[in-house]
Scaffold this motif. Structure first.
Motif, PDB file in Angstrom:
ATOM      1  N   GLU A 173     -23.676 110.675  -5.299  1.00 23.79           N
ATOM      2  CA  GLU A 173     -24.590 111.272  -6.271  1.00 23.79           C
ATOM      3  C   GLU A 173     -25.655 110.231  -6.623  1.00 23.79           C
ATOM      4  O   GLU A 173     -25.397 109.024  -6.613  1.00 23.79           O
ATOM      5  CB  GLU A 173     -23.853 111.712  -7.538  1.00 23.79           C
ATOM      6  N   VAL A 174     -26.862 110.712  -6.933  1.00 26.96           N
ATOM      7  CA  VAL A 174     -27.985 109.816  -7.234  1.00 26.96           C
ATOM      8  C   VAL A 174     -28.178 109.729  -8.742  1.00 26.96           C
ATOM      9  O   VAL A 174     -28.308 110.749  -9.432  1.00 26.96           O
ATOM     10  CB  VAL A 174     -29.291 110.323  -6.570  1.00 26.96           C
ATOM     11  N   ARG A 175     -28.191 108.480  -9.264  1.00 27.44           N
ATOM     12  CA  ARG A 175     -28.446 108.277 -10.691  1.00 27.44           C
ATOM     13  C   ARG A 175     -29.929 108.486 -10.987  1.00 27.44           C
ATOM     14  O   ARG A 175     -30.756 108.563 -10.072  1.00 27.44           O
ATOM     15  CB  ARG A 175     -28.041 106.855 -11.106  1.00 27.44           C
ATOM     16  N   GLU A 176     -30.257 108.565 -12.284  1.00 25.91           N
ATOM     17  CA  GLU A 176     -31.648 108.792 -12.686  1.00 25.91           C
ATOM     18  C   GLU A 176     -32.583 107.671 -12.237  1.00 25.91           C
ATOM     19  O   GLU A 176     -33.770 107.887 -12.010  1.00 25.91           O
ATOM     20  CB  GLU A 176     -31.739 108.967 -14.212  1.00 25.91           C
ATOM     21  N   ASP A 177     -32.026 106.446 -12.088  1.00 25.20           N
ATOM     22  CA  ASP A 177     -32.870 105.320 -11.650  1.00 25.20           C
ATOM     23  C   ASP A 177     -33.031 105.260 -10.135  1.00 25.20           C
ATOM     24  O   ASP A 177     -33.667 104.347  -9.604  1.00 25.20           O
ATOM     25  CB  ASP A 177     -32.317 103.991 -12.180  1.00 25.20           C
ATOM     26  N   GLY A 178     -32.438 106.258  -9.417  1.00 25.07           N
ATOM     27  CA  GLY A 178     -32.582 106.313  -7.965  1.00 25.07           C
ATOM     28  C   GLY A 178     -31.458 105.654  -7.195  1.00 25.07           C
ATOM     29  O   GLY A 178     -31.347 105.822  -5.972  1.00 25.07           O
ATOM     30  N   SER A 179     -30.591 104.893  -7.871  1.00 27.65           N
ATOM     31  CA  SER A 179     -29.464 104.266  -7.174  1.00 27.65           C
ATOM     32  C   SER A 179     -28.387 105.306  -6.886  1.00 27.65           C
ATOM     33  O   SER A 179     -28.311 106.348  -7.534  1.00 27.65           O
ATOM     34  CB  SER A 179     -28.889 103.127  -8.016  1.00 27.65           C
ATOM     35  N   VAL A 180     -27.555 104.997  -5.891  1.00 32.88           N
ATOM     36  CA  VAL A 180     -26.529 105.940  -5.438  1.00 32.88           C
ATOM     37  C   VAL A 180     -25.163 105.508  -5.969  1.00 32.88           C
ATOM     38  O   VAL A 180     -24.801 104.327  -5.903  1.00 32.88           O
ATOM     39  CB  VAL A 180     -26.494 106.018  -3.892  1.00 32.88           C
ATOM     40  N   GLU A 181     -24.417 106.458  -6.539  1.00 40.52           N
ATOM     41  CA  GLU A 181     -23.032 106.202  -6.962  1.00 40.52           C
ATOM     42  C   GLU A 181     -22.094 106.947  -6.033  1.00 40.52           C
ATOM     43  O   GLU A 181     -22.296 108.139  -5.756  1.00 40.52           O
ATOM     44  CB  GLU A 181     -22.815 106.651  -8.402  1.00 40.52           C
ATOM     45  N   LEU A 182     -21.067 106.255  -5.556  1.00 36.19           N
ATOM     46  CA  LEU A 182     -20.061 106.874  -4.691  1.00 36.19           C
ATOM     47  C   LEU A 182     -18.831 107.177  -5.536  1.00 36.19           C
ATOM     48  O   LEU A 182     -18.292 106.294  -6.220  1.00 36.19           O
ATOM     49  CB  LEU A 182     -19.700 105.943  -3.531  1.00 36.19           C
ATOM     50  N   ILE A 183     -18.386 108.434  -5.503  1.00 37.50           N
ATOM     51  CA  ILE A 183     -17.251 108.904  -6.316  1.00 37.50           C
ATOM     52  C   ILE A 183     -16.071 109.186  -5.403  1.00 37.50           C
ATOM     53  O   ILE A 183     -16.173 109.990  -4.460  1.00 37.50           O
ATOM     54  CB  ILE A 183     -17.636 110.175  -7.097  1.00 37.50           C
ATOM     55  N   ASP A 184     -14.934 108.514  -5.641  1.00 36.52           N
ATOM     56  CA  ASP A 184     -13.759 108.703  -4.807  1.00 36.52           C
ATOM     57  C   ASP A 184     -13.214 110.131  -4.956  1.00 36.52           C
ATOM     58  O   ASP A 184     -13.096 110.642  -6.072  1.00 36.52           O
ATOM     59  CB  ASP A 184     -12.650 107.718  -5.209  1.00 36.52           C
ATOM     60  N   VAL A 185     -12.850 110.748  -3.828  1.00 35.07           N
ATOM     61  CA  VAL A 185     -12.193 112.064  -3.874  1.00 35.07           C
ATOM     62  C   VAL A 185     -10.811 112.015  -3.227  1.00 35.07           C
ATOM     63  O   VAL A 185     -10.084 113.011  -3.212  1.00 35.07           O
ATOM     64  CB  VAL A 185     -13.049 113.167  -3.215  1.00 35.07           C
ATOM     65  N   SER A 186     -10.447 110.847  -2.664  1.00 36.08           N
ATOM     66  CA  SER A 186      -9.113 110.658  -2.084  1.00 36.08           C
ATOM     67  C   SER A 186      -8.817 109.170  -1.998  1.00 36.08           C
ATOM     68  O   SER A 186      -9.709 108.330  -2.153  1.00 36.08           O
ATOM     69  CB  SER A 186      -9.023 111.283  -0.683  1.00 36.08           C
ATOM     70  N   HIS A 187      -7.539 108.840  -1.740  1.00 36.74           N
ATOM     71  CA  HIS A 187      -7.166 107.437  -1.558  1.00 36.74           C
ATOM     72  C   HIS A 187      -7.786 106.893  -0.271  1.00 36.74           C
ATOM     73  O   HIS A 187      -8.158 105.741  -0.174  1.00 36.74           O
ATOM     74  CB  HIS A 187      -5.645 107.288  -1.501  1.00 36.74           C
TER      75      HIS A 187
END
Length: 492
Positions: free
Chosen positions: A475-489
């Motif tokens: 997902e992209v934050r408002e400042d344009g950086s990308v956050e990766l969110i874990d969905v599995s181990h």
């Protein structure tokens, strides 16, 4: 995302958010289903016919299909804290309208508008997904869904008694009005005690509010196809109110509804095009893609499990009464065991999904659901009553655990679209209920159960097209950086 331990009976941090969210859902279902337990009193008080009562029951669910989609969009855009609180406060108004109704028309308008509160469920799905990590998400969503869903059973158990306590011909009005007061008060409680995300976390919002985003051209067309059954279900409800059904609406009005639904679908096609037209000229980077087929499979599964639950809860007391010659009170108690299972079954489905994998859990539970309904189709008066009850409760376990397992997957597809995905999946549950209850009006009980079993097998087959959620979603934050969110181990 918080890393505190999962302590079920704690009332701080993420557990406080979970408990307040299932309470909000509980209240929405208590308000939504406050009519059925008081049906006879309302009928006598307002002098309604049996056909008018049936009409009120249909109107109670009519608006929920589009409402779940709309509420899902608003949740993603404005956040679950504001949307849940507003829904609880605003829907207290038609609840009070129904409590004060003096005739059928007033009651019908109030029940139609109250269908909107049935959309509350999808808001908490997004809220819970913001507070719990992937390895606890199924359990948390299962508790939210199972304990909140019990609001309908709580209405059935308590409202008749409350009406008697108030006494007189207007006892039902006070009982229904009380649920509206609870909804209004809790709107303020919820707003003042939760936040959309843990401190320091980003709440990701969709780029557009007009329609769901997709990330490939085939998914664009699949989305349009998957929208059609929702419009078909609304057309089916209109047909039920036509002269061919219960004759509430004239044929001219019904034709106008059909034309309006067709126009709305074309408008939705245009909105989907507006939001997604760029994918026809510029491919979405792989990092930001998601597969809409995941949503389509979950829609089909929820059509079967929640759709069948709503339909079966409506008809099971009559089924037991007629099949085993029981008096209505005993039949109601026996049938109530089916709904009571929600307290344990939904959380269990989410927990199994957390422990043993999303896809394998859904395959197992969907197969069990199909087998359960097949056995229900074989029940007749020759069976011992205890065995029929055991089969019904076992079937109920697979149905409701399947619901928990479906919503263990929903938040793992695309975080910023979780409300919209939950809304569409939830709407399919209502589409299923309309479909199965319509089938029941044409066939006997056995055939009805066999049809649900067959639909479950269709869902079982579609599961092979679903991918196990793995690795991370971007997902992209408002400042344009990308956050990766874990969905599995696994990061595979």
């Amino acid at each position: 995302m918080t890393h505190e331990k999962f302590k079920l009976f704690s009332f701080s941090g993420k557990m406080k958010v979970l408990h307040l969210s299932w309470m909000a859902f509980f209240i929405t279902f208590m308000v939504w289903f406050n009519f059925a337990p008081l049906l006879q009193a309302v009928k006598a008080s307002l002098g309604l016919s049996t056909e008018e009562i049936k009409t009120l029951l249909i109107l109670n669910v009519a608006l929920t299909i589009p409402a779940r989609v709309l509420i899902g969009m608003l949740t993603d855009k404005y956040g679950p804290r504001l949307v849940y609180s507003t829904l609880l406060a605003v829907c207290a108004i038609p609840c009070f309208m129904f409590a004060l109704a003096d005739n059928f028309v007033q009651a019908a308008i109030a029940r139609f508008l109250l269908g909107f509160i049935g959309a509350g469920f999808v808001i908490g799905i997004r809220m819970v997904s913001e507070w719990f990590p992937h390895h606890e998400l199924g359990t948390a969503e299962g508790i939210y869904g199972g304990w909140g869903n019990f609001g309908s059973a709580a209405a059935a158990f308590t409202l008749p008694t409350i009406a008697i306590v108030f006494g007189g011909e207007d006892g039902w009005r006070y009982a229904i009005g009380l649920t509206g007061v609870i909804s209004l008060v809790f709107a303020f409680v919820y707003y003042n005690n939760v936040s959309n995300t843990p401190k320091g976390s980003t709440y990701f919002r969709p780029k557009n509010l007009g329609a769901m985003e997709v990330t490939s051209v085939p998914d664009f067309f699949l989305l349009l196809v998957m929208k059609l059954p929702m419009y078909a279900a609304l057309a089916l409800l209109a047909w039920k109110l036509s002269p061919a059904g219960i004759d509430m609406l004239t044929q001219t009005v019904v034709y106008l509804i059909y034309v309006s639904l067709a126009a709305l679908y074309l408008l939705e096609v245009f909105k989907v095009w507006e939001v997604n037209k760029d994918i026809f000229t510029k491919p979405v980077p792989e990092l930001h893609q998601y597969r809409f087929k995941q949503v389509a499979v979950l829609d089909i599964l929820y059509f079967t499990n929640f759709g069948s639950e709503l339909a079966v809860v409506s008809m099971l007391p009559l089924f037991f009464a007629e099949t085993f010659s029981l008096d209505p009170v005993l039949a109601g108690l026996v049938a109530g065991a089916y709904a009571f299972m929600n307290l344990m079954s939904r959380p269990a489905g989410g927990w199994i999904s957390d422990k043993f994998g999303r896809k394998s859990t859904l395959l197992f539970l969907t197969a069990g659901l199909a087998a359960g309904y097949w056995l229900m189709g074989m029940v007749d008066g020759q069976w011992p009553l205890w065995l029929a009850v055991v089969v019904a409760m076992a079937c109920s376990f697979f149905v409701q655990s399947g619901e928990g397992a479906v919503f263990a997957v929903v938040p793992l597809i695309k975080r910023r679209l979780t409300g919209q995905i939950a809304g569409m999946t939830g709407a399919y549950g209502n589409v299923g209920a309309v479909t199965f209850l319509t089938v029941l009006s044409f066939v006997d009980y056995s055939t009805f159960f066999y049809v649900i079993a067959g639909t479950a097998m269709l869902g079982f087959v579609t599961l092979f097209f679903m991918d196990e959620p793995r690795g991370q979603i971007a997902e992209v934050r408002e400042d344009g950086s990308v956050e990766l969110i874990d969905v599995s181990h696994s990061k595979a």
